[in-house]
Design an enzyme around this catalytic site. Structure first.
Site, PDB file in Angstrom:
ATOM      1  CB  VAL A   1     -19.928-121.522  15.732  1.00  0.00           C
ATOM      2  CG1 VAL A   1     -19.883-119.920  15.334  1.00  0.00           C
ATOM      3  CG2 VAL A   1     -19.284-121.489  17.210  1.00  0.00           C
TER       4      VAL A   1
ATOM      5  CB  ALA B   1     -21.951-123.933  10.424  1.00  0.00           C
ATOM      6  CE  LYS B   2     -14.253-127.153  10.700  1.00  0.00           C
ATOM      7  NZ  LYS B   2     -13.883-127.460   9.307  1.00  0.00           N
ATOM      8  N   GLY B   3     -18.311-127.104  14.149  1.00  0.00           N
ATOM      9  CA  GLY B   3     -18.682-127.933  15.399  1.00  0.00           C
ATOM     10  C   GLY B   3     -17.560-128.341  16.005  1.00  0.00           C
TER      11      GLY B   3
ATOM     12  CG  ASP C   1     -12.504-130.470  10.698  1.00  0.00           C
ATOM     13  OD1 ASP C   1     -12.118-130.087   9.757  1.00  0.00           O
ATOM     14  OD2 ASP C   1     -11.893-130.136  11.743  1.00  0.00           O
TER      15      ASP C   1
END
Ligand code: NAD
Length: 426
Positions: free
Chosen positions: A70, A115-117, A156
């Protein structure tokens, strides 16, 4: 734009972290002046990609994993944020985590969006080869939106340097050029930055030092209790200790230890590295997990999970400062209780921003292929977080709001000012 016009998957009853994020945006909007008109930009992620990640398992079968990337906002620069491997990660959780990255990056004035995944997987059930195949396929699938100037992943929960090395290699093979800048948190031998490993914990110390100075409190002799002795908690413990603070309690998943005379975190690291259990660390007493929050101390540092300080334990806290090393450790209702008790809460978007700040330094060093010393990195980190703290503190004082609200005001104003200046295309 009215929220009624938002896409269907964002309609209806929002629950979980995305609902919390939307509530935080609602609360900050009245403080945004002329930029409030652009606030829906923050209520709608820029891009959400859902990918199917099929891999051959070692036994010859094929398994499919669901992955996400995202990009919540890219108004101020490329997307930036980690990749989480967890069996319960969802699109809506990744949306919220990406939103918080937008806020964090802007709060410390990094030239990044948020953003992050994530991949829905329990990585401990995969062999190393399966984990590598899954990481490489996921990287290829999200390769259509990531890139060194588009969106830069990082580690993360349950991802690490090794996984970043595979991601960097896969992206590089696909584009036909070695591209270290596409991820941060890499091994130092592949262009990772010195100081990255301890950066988040060091950042917790820097903001605590600034907060304590403004309340006229000395770091020397200050008693610190830390939940979590992983990347963040362990580094924070060492930096606080080396600055003269006294670590009096540590809690991890196995239990809680306490010593009024202080715990040497360097000795505790050696004990754990040698295979010792936290609860067997000499010179400490075991206390029940619930008593951890009531430990007599000046600084309480949650550095494990979200939702740890709740309405059930917030009243018991005796600390004068809560430094949020973890993401989202305090529920909004618990924060109200802490603030009523006069406890100063340094919010996650500022307190744990040391990691992404040194990730930014890594990306800058990769851009010039010139590498800085660890001292240089620690000095730059100190300056960046001290300045971010100063700016957020002065907004809090000027508007009479809590530091979290002030951090959101500073960050959202920066993002929406950029959005407004760029205008709409076409
Ligand atoms: P980690 O996996 O290295 O360490 C987690 C620690 O929490 C471990 O000591 C574990 O024993 C402890 N823990 C787990 N469950 C617990 C429980 N129920 N009760 C008490 N302790 C428990 O993780 P980390 O990288 O240190 O991250 C910790 C938090 O900080 C997460 O919320 C993460 O999102 C956040 N964070 C990390 C970074 C980073 O650079 N690593 C940056 C920003 C934010």
């Amino acid at each position: 734009m009215s929220l009624k016009q938002l896409p269907s998957y964002l309609h209806g009853e929002h629950v979980g972290p995305w609902a919390v994020f939307l509530e935080q945006i609602n609360r900050v909007t009245p403080h945004l002046g002329q930029y409030a008109a652009w606030a829906d930009t923050l209520r709608l992620p820029k891009r959400c990609l859902i990918v199917d990640v099929p891999i051959h398992m070692d036994d010859g079968t094929v398994r499919h994993f669901e992955g996400y990337r995202v990009q919540h906002n890219i108004s101020r620069g490329p997307g930036k944020g980690g990749v989480r491997y967890h069996p319960e990660v969802t699109l809506s959780e990744v949306m919220a985590l990406a939103g918080w990255m937008t806020i964090k990056n802007a709060a410390v004035n990094l030239p990044y969006g948020g953003a992050k995944g994530g991949v829905r997987v329990e990585p401990r059930t995969l062999s190393t080869n399966e984990l590598e195949r899954m990481t490489r396929r996921y990287t290829s699938e999200i390769g259509i939106i990531i890139g060194p100037d588009r969106d830069i992943p990082a580690p993360d929960v349950n991802t690490n340097e090794k996984i970043m090395a595979w991601m960097m290699d896969t992206y590089s093979m696909n584009v036909g050029a070695t591209t270290p800048r596409v991820v941060t948190g890499k091994p130092v031998s592949l262009g990772g930055s010195l100081g990255r490993r301890d950066a988040t914990g060091r950042g917790c110390y820097i903001v605590a030092r600034e907060a304590m100075a403004r309340r006229g409190m000395e770091m020397r002799g200050a008693r610190v209790a830390i939940q979590g002795f992983g990347n963040v908690g362990n580094a924070a413990a060492r930096v606080f200790h080396d600055a003269g603070a006294k670590l009096v309690a540590v809690q991890d998943v196995a239990g809680t230890i306490y010593a009024s005379a202080g715990i040497d975190p360097h000795a505790l690291c050696r004990h754990l590295d040698a295979g010792g259990a936290l609860l067997d660390f000499p010179g400490t007493a075991r206390i029940p997990p619930d008593e951890f929050w009531a430990v007599d101390c000046e600084v309480m540092l949650p550095a494990a999970l979200g939702n740890q300080i709740t309405v059930d334990n917030a009243s018991a806290l005796r600390a004068r400062f809560v430094i949020e090393g973890a993401n989202g450790p305090t529920t909004p209702q618990a924060e109200d209780i802490l603030l009523d008790k006069g406890i100063l809460v340094v919010p996650d978007v500022l307190a744990n921003a040391g990691g992404v700040t040194v990730s930014y330094f890594e990306w800058v060093q990769n851009s010039s292929s010139y590498f800085w010393t660890e001292n240089d990195i620690n000095d730059r980190l100190d300056r960046a977080l001290t300045e971010a703290f100063r700016a957020i503190w002065s907004v809090a004082a000027e508007k009479g709001v809590a530091l979290r609200t002030a951090a959101f005001i500073v960050a959202c104003t920066r993002v929406l000012e950029a959005r407004a200046m760029r205008g709409l295309y076409p």
